[in-house]
Design an enzyme around this catalytic site. Structure first.
Site, PDB file in Angstrom:
ATOM      1  N   HIS A 161       1.076   5.271   1.246  1.00 37.17           N
ATOM      2  CA  HIS A 161       0.552   6.288   2.152  1.00 37.17           C
ATOM      3  C   HIS A 161       0.582   7.658   1.475  1.00 37.17           C
ATOM      4  O   HIS A 161       1.586   8.037   0.869  1.00 37.17           O
ATOM      5  CB  HIS A 161       1.410   6.391   3.420  1.00 37.17           C
ATOM      6  CG  HIS A 161       1.410   5.168   4.264  1.00 37.17           C
ATOM      7  ND1 HIS A 161       0.686   5.074   5.433  1.00 37.17           N
ATOM      8  CD2 HIS A 161       2.071   3.991   4.127  1.00 37.17           C
ATOM      9  CE1 HIS A 161       0.894   3.888   5.978  1.00 37.17           C
ATOM     10  NE2 HIS A 161       1.731   3.208   5.201  1.00 37.17           N
TER      11      HIS A 161
ATOM     12  N   HIS B  59       0.835  -1.198   0.000  1.00 40.89           N
ATOM     13  CA  HIS B  59       0.000   0.000   0.000  1.00 40.89           C
ATOM     14  C   HIS B  59       0.872   1.251   0.000  1.00 40.89           C
ATOM     15  O   HIS B  59       2.037   1.208   0.387  1.00 40.89           O
ATOM     16  CB  HIS B  59      -0.945   0.022   1.207  1.00 40.89           C
ATOM     17  CG  HIS B  59      -0.275  -0.150   2.526  1.00 40.89           C
ATOM     18  ND1 HIS B  59       0.235  -1.359   2.968  1.00 40.89           N
ATOM     19  CD2 HIS B  59      -0.012   0.742   3.525  1.00 40.89           C
ATOM     20  CE1 HIS B  59       0.760  -1.207   4.173  1.00 40.89           C
ATOM     21  NE2 HIS B  59       0.635   0.055   4.530  1.00 40.89           N
TER      22      HIS B  59
END
Length: 206
Positions: free
Chosen positions: A148, A146
């Protein structure tokens, strides 16, 4: 409904939510499972039962969804470092960035300008950090790759490392040269490194 029509409907629903959802969203409530994840075997084939992001994609865990398309999802971070801290998550499970196919990484990164611009306008910030924690030593906690997006304001003192003095790189240092040579060698296919034409480029003095 055709696949193309369904994809357009999903995108429009998140870009213009009031057109399809006149009632205001319930903050931090259970988010419906991704339309794409629920109906596409190709995007759902490697979701993990014990992964919190996979559960969010299936609609089994709560999250506040900001954006969604066929490849990725953007949600608010449940433990934000700043107001508006968000995560871009691929809809298929890959444990780390280096294990994620380039096409998926490209799809995630291509959304950064669009999503970050919306976050900055909504939070009143004028800067943001784009961050990937890849591996335990780098602070990765959830092993579903992922990205940020962390909104920033001047003098928010978010990173202690920003106050640290950095040593300039000495390009004449032999160890620096050796490091660059080792990295260059790893970036090339092994058969190229056997080519005498590339001997100087591939050689390492370590």
């Amino acid at each position: 409904m055709s696949v193309e029509a369904r994809r357009l409907a999903v995108l429009c629903a998140h870009l213009n939510p009031t057109r399809f959802h006149p009632d205001p969203p319930t903050p931090l409530g259970s988010v419906a499972g991704s339309v794409c994840a629920a109906n596409s075997d190709t995007e759902n084939h490697n979701l993990q039962n014990d992964c919190v992001f996979c559960k969010i994609i299936r609609g089994q865990s709560p999250a506040l969804k900001l954006y969604e398309d066929d490849m990725c999802l953007c949600i608010l971070d449940i433990s934000p470092l700043s107001h508006g801290h968000s995560l871009i998550i691929p809809k298929s499970h890959f444990p780390s960035l280096d294990a994620t196919p380039p096409s998926v990484v490209a799809a995630m990164c291509s959304k950064v300008p669009f999503i970050s611009n919306a976050i900055l306008k909504a939070t009143g910030c004028n800067s943001f950090n784009l961050l990937v924690n890849n591996g335990a030593a780098a602070g990765q906690v959830i092993y579903h790759t992922h990205i940020h997006i962390i909104p920033r304001k001047a003098y928010d003192c978010l990173w202690a490392s920003e106050s640290l003095l950095r040593r300039p790189l000495n390009l004449n240092d032999e160890k620096v040269y050796q490091l660059a040579a080792r990295i260059q060698k790893q970036l090339l296919p092994s058969d190229i490194c056997q080519d005498t034409k590339n001997e100087n480029f591939c050689s390492s003095k370590s």
